[in-house]
Design a protein around this motif. Structure first.
Motif, PDB file in Angstrom:
ATOM      1  N   GLN A 277       0.830  -1.207   0.000  1.00 17.18           N
ATOM      2  CA  GLN A 277       0.000   0.000   0.000  1.00 17.18           C
ATOM      3  C   GLN A 277       0.867   1.261   0.000  1.00 17.18           C
ATOM      4  OE1 GLN A 277      -3.826   0.316  -0.058  1.00 17.18           O
ATOM      5  NE2 GLN A 277      -2.594   1.852  -1.076  1.00 17.18           N
ATOM      6  N   ILE A 278       1.981   1.193   0.692  1.00 16.27           N
ATOM      7  CA  ILE A 278       2.884   2.355   0.695  1.00 16.27           C
ATOM      8  C   ILE A 278       3.404   2.616  -0.723  1.00 16.27           C
ATOM      9  CG2 ILE A 278       5.174   3.136   1.471  1.00 16.27           C
ATOM     10  CD1 ILE A 278       4.502   2.084   4.227  1.00 16.27           C
ATOM     11  N   ARG A 279       3.758   1.532  -1.426  1.00 17.76           N
ATOM     12  CA  ARG A 279       4.223   1.694  -2.823  1.00 17.76           C
ATOM     13  C   ARG A 279       3.143   2.359  -3.683  1.00 17.76           C
ATOM     14  NH1 ARG A 279       8.710  -2.061  -4.808  1.00 17.76           N
ATOM     15  NH2 ARG A 279       9.977  -1.914  -2.946  1.00 17.76           N
ATOM     16  N   GLU A 280       1.891   1.878  -3.548  1.00 14.29           N
ATOM     17  CA  GLU A 280       0.801   2.441  -4.367  1.00 14.29           C
ATOM     18  C   GLU A 280       0.505   3.885  -3.980  1.00 14.29           C
ATOM     19  OE1 GLU A 280      -0.641   1.338  -7.142  1.00 14.29           O
ATOM     20  OE2 GLU A 280       0.690  -0.393  -7.013  1.00 14.29           O
ATOM     21  N   GLU A 399      -7.393  -6.296   3.527  1.00 11.40           N
ATOM     22  CA  GLU A 399      -6.123  -6.529   2.832  1.00 11.40           C
ATOM     23  C   GLU A 399      -6.046  -5.777   1.499  1.00 11.40           C
ATOM     24  OE1 GLU A 399      -3.661  -9.189   3.764  1.00 11.40           O
ATOM     25  OE2 GLU A 399      -4.580  -8.785   5.710  1.00 11.40           O
ATOM     26  N   GLU A 400      -7.206  -5.468   0.931  1.00 13.26           N
ATOM     27  CA  GLU A 400      -7.248  -4.923  -0.426  1.00 13.26           C
ATOM     28  C   GLU A 400      -6.357  -3.670  -0.552  1.00 13.26           C
ATOM     29  OE1 GLU A 400     -10.386  -2.039  -2.679  1.00 13.26           O
ATOM     30  OE2 GLU A 400     -10.639  -2.673  -0.611  1.00 13.26           O
ATOM     31  N   VAL A 401      -5.554  -3.665  -1.623  1.00 10.07           N
ATOM     32  CA  VAL A 401      -4.650  -2.525  -1.821  1.00 10.07           C
ATOM     33  C   VAL A 401      -5.314  -1.525  -2.766  1.00 10.07           C
ATOM     34  CG1 VAL A 401      -2.404  -1.834  -2.762  1.00 10.07           C
ATOM     35  CG2 VAL A 401      -2.600  -3.951  -1.429  1.00 10.07           C
ATOM     36  N   GLU A 405      -3.399   4.840  -9.203  1.00 11.04           N
ATOM     37  CA  GLU A 405      -4.192   5.618 -10.161  1.00 11.04           C
ATOM     38  C   GLU A 405      -5.342   6.333  -9.435  1.00 11.04           C
ATOM     39  OE1 GLU A 405      -4.371   6.864 -13.835  1.00 11.04           O
ATOM     40  OE2 GLU A 405      -3.254   4.979 -13.615  1.00 11.04           O
ATOM     41  N   GLU A 406      -6.071   5.544  -8.627  1.00 14.23           N
ATOM     42  CA  GLU A 406      -7.250   6.060  -7.929  1.00 14.23           C
ATOM     43  C   GLU A 406      -6.843   7.098  -6.870  1.00 14.23           C
ATOM     44  OE1 GLU A 406      -9.540   2.812  -6.402  1.00 14.23           O
ATOM     45  OE2 GLU A 406     -11.213   4.133  -5.818  1.00 14.23           O
ATOM     46  N   ILE A 407      -5.765   6.812  -6.180  1.00 14.18           N
ATOM     47  CA  ILE A 407      -5.310   7.738  -5.139  1.00 14.18           C
ATOM     48  C   ILE A 407      -4.901   9.073  -5.789  1.00 14.18           C
ATOM     49  CG2 ILE A 407      -3.567   8.152  -3.338  1.00 14.18           C
ATOM     50  CD1 ILE A 407      -3.411   5.085  -2.967  1.00 14.18           C
TER      51      ILE A 407
END
Ligand code: UDP
Ligand code: UDP
Length: 455
Positions: A277-280, A399-401, A405-407
């Motif tokens: 999640q940090i990467r995304e 758990e879902e990341v 794009e959305e962020i």
């Protein structure tokens, strides 16, 4: 112990629970009351769970030498009885389990105490013990008035939890109710219900909010619509942090950025994100095209964060690619100093209430990404008050990341929304008026001091 020797100078004992989100507002209120002529003793438990707490306590006593320190030695606590491994919750349990030692601790100090100011997590164990020695208890509620409302009426919820109507307020969808509360036999729920039931036994409840931010909840609470028998609910926020005289490092970077151009990204003192999640989130901030200041956190307890390398977390080359418009830091920053800075134009926040009240005070629009606990209830206050917007992304251990794009899209939307900037700025003006001596919260604080003097 029922009255202090000098009624004009009430003596208060402050007892916070664990975590910076609790310690900081307790220190701020203790400092504010000391500056307004009260005698203040502050109860501390050593060692603290996080390094940030330990530094804050040291800085606090150095900055306010008049405030007495009372060290509370807890009895040994066996964590196997509580279904959680969260070190902050375990500390709360340990304090609750030692509440019977409070009378001896308080008796060791003079002049005698006029009141105990406690955290909500400690209410159901501490209020009866204080009452038994004739000491009134006040709750310093460090979350929203909306959350206080949920707490106050939740004990009536005896069936399984579904969407929950808070009388006089609004319907909280099941998905926004803290996950632990979905299970009525969960130990957190049992305690939450006990803390809700004991509220009428408190002499008053102080809340870190203000009229313009939560007018409906404050009126409903005080008019008996939410639950019967509540003591006065007094809004005294947004309380500004006690000034401890440090200047943090991201400031020099902020000085070089245009006004209102930077989105500040921080998820509080104990909300960790998975590496994926940090990467995304990193991808999202890069794609948003906005300038950003991001406090990255991959561990619940900060002492363990120190062992993690940013480059490894974010992927090779990331820091180099974003260096002209993004700053990523690891470890503690002085958030209030950042939110106050003219370069900050938005805040991607987990909706911890301290963070939101700081955003409100400085008129910074918020994109809420609540992660658990009270945060979706708080996020609803954000949306209803005009402070910002919020998204239903991964929540309470899901758990879902959420993809970059959305962020990125949402962050860009936030930073381009001039209407939101204007409404957040208006709230900021209201907040400043509220905390002035003749504002609603300034008067609330004076009313509280008056209540202490009447005893
Ligand atoms: N905070 C800070 N620096 C950080 C992280 C957090 O100063 O690097 C402060 C923030 O300003 C707020 C508190 O810590 O006062 C966090 O409380 P909040 O209720 O927002 O969230 P929690 O951490 O309790 O989830
Ligand atoms: N809370 C409450 N009653 C309780 C325990 C917690 O009202 O018995 C509220 C309180 O405002 C707390 C919030 O729920 O700050 C969220 O708790 P969380 O589990 O998120 O812990 P925190 O991050 O505040 O330590």
């Amino acid at each position: 112990m029922s009255s202090s020797s000098d009624p004009e100078k009430p003596h208060l004992a402050f007892l916070p629970s664990a975590g910076m989100g609790h310690l900081k507002p307790f220190c701020s209120l203790a400092a504010a009351l000391s500056e307004r002529g009260c005698d203040v003793s502050f109860i501390t438990v050593q060692p603290t769970v996080s390094a940030a707490e330990s530094c804050h306590i040291a800085d606090f006593f150095a900055a306010f030498p008049r405030i007495r320190r009372l060290d509370f030695d807890l009895v040994a606590y066996d964590p196997s009885g509580f279904a959680s491994t969260d070190p902050f919750f375990l500390r709360v349990q340990a304090i609750r389990g030692s509440a019977h030692l409070l009378p001896a601790l308080l008796a060791s100090s003079s002049p005698p105490f006029s009141a105990l100011v406690i955290d909500i997590f400690l209410a159901s164990t501490c209020i009866p013990i204080a009452a038994a020695i004739g000491l009134p208890s006040y709750i310093w509620f460090i979350s929203s008035a909306a959350m206080l409302s949920l707490l106050a009426c939740f004990p009536t919820c005896s069936a399984g939890v579904s969407d929950f109507e808070i009388p006089g307020l609004w319907r909280v969808p099941k998905a926004s109710i803290p996950r632990a509360l979905h299970n009525l036999s969960h130990p957190f729920t049992t305690q939450f219900v006990e803390n809700g039931r004991i509220l009428p036994k408190a002499s008053g409840i102080l809340v870190n909010t203000f009229e313009a931010l939560e007018p409906v909840a404050l009126a409903a609470l005080n008019r008996g619509k939410v639950a019967p028998g509540l003591p006065p609910v007094i809004a005294i926020g947004p309380l500004q942090a006690a000034s401890l005289g440090h200047e943090g490092s991201p400031l020099s970077w902020l000085h070089g950025q245009p006004a209102r151009s930077v989105v500040y990204v921080c998820f509080g003192n104990r909300t960790a994100m998975s590496k994926e999640q940090i990467r995304e989130l990193g991808v999202g901030l890069e794609k948003s095209g906005c300038r950003f200041l991001w406090v990255a956190k991959s561990k619940i307890v900060d002492r363990e964060d120190g062992e993690v390398e940013l480059e490894g977390l974010l992927g090779e080359g990331y820091l180099e690619r974003v260096k002209h418009r993004g700053l990523v830091v690891k470890g503690w920053v002085d958030q209030e100093e950042i939110l106050r800075h003219r370069a900050i134009g938005g805040f991607l926040s987990h909706c911890g209430w301290n963070s939101l009240s700081e955003a409100a005070l400085h008129g910074v629009r918020v994109l809420g990404w609540p992660r658990g606990g009270d945060q979706r209830v708080n996020a609803e206050v954000v949306a209803r008050s005009g402070l910002g917007i919020w998204v239903e992304w991964s929540w309470d251990g899901e758990e879902e990341v959420v993809m970059g794009e959305e962020i990125g899209e949402r962050v860009r939307q936030l930073m381009e929304d001039d209407g939101l900037q204007a409404s957040a700025a208006r709230l900021g003006e209201e907040a400043v008026k509220a905390v002035a001596a003749d504002g609603s919260s300034g008067k609330g604080l004076a009313e509280f001091i008056g209540m202490l003097k009447m005893r």
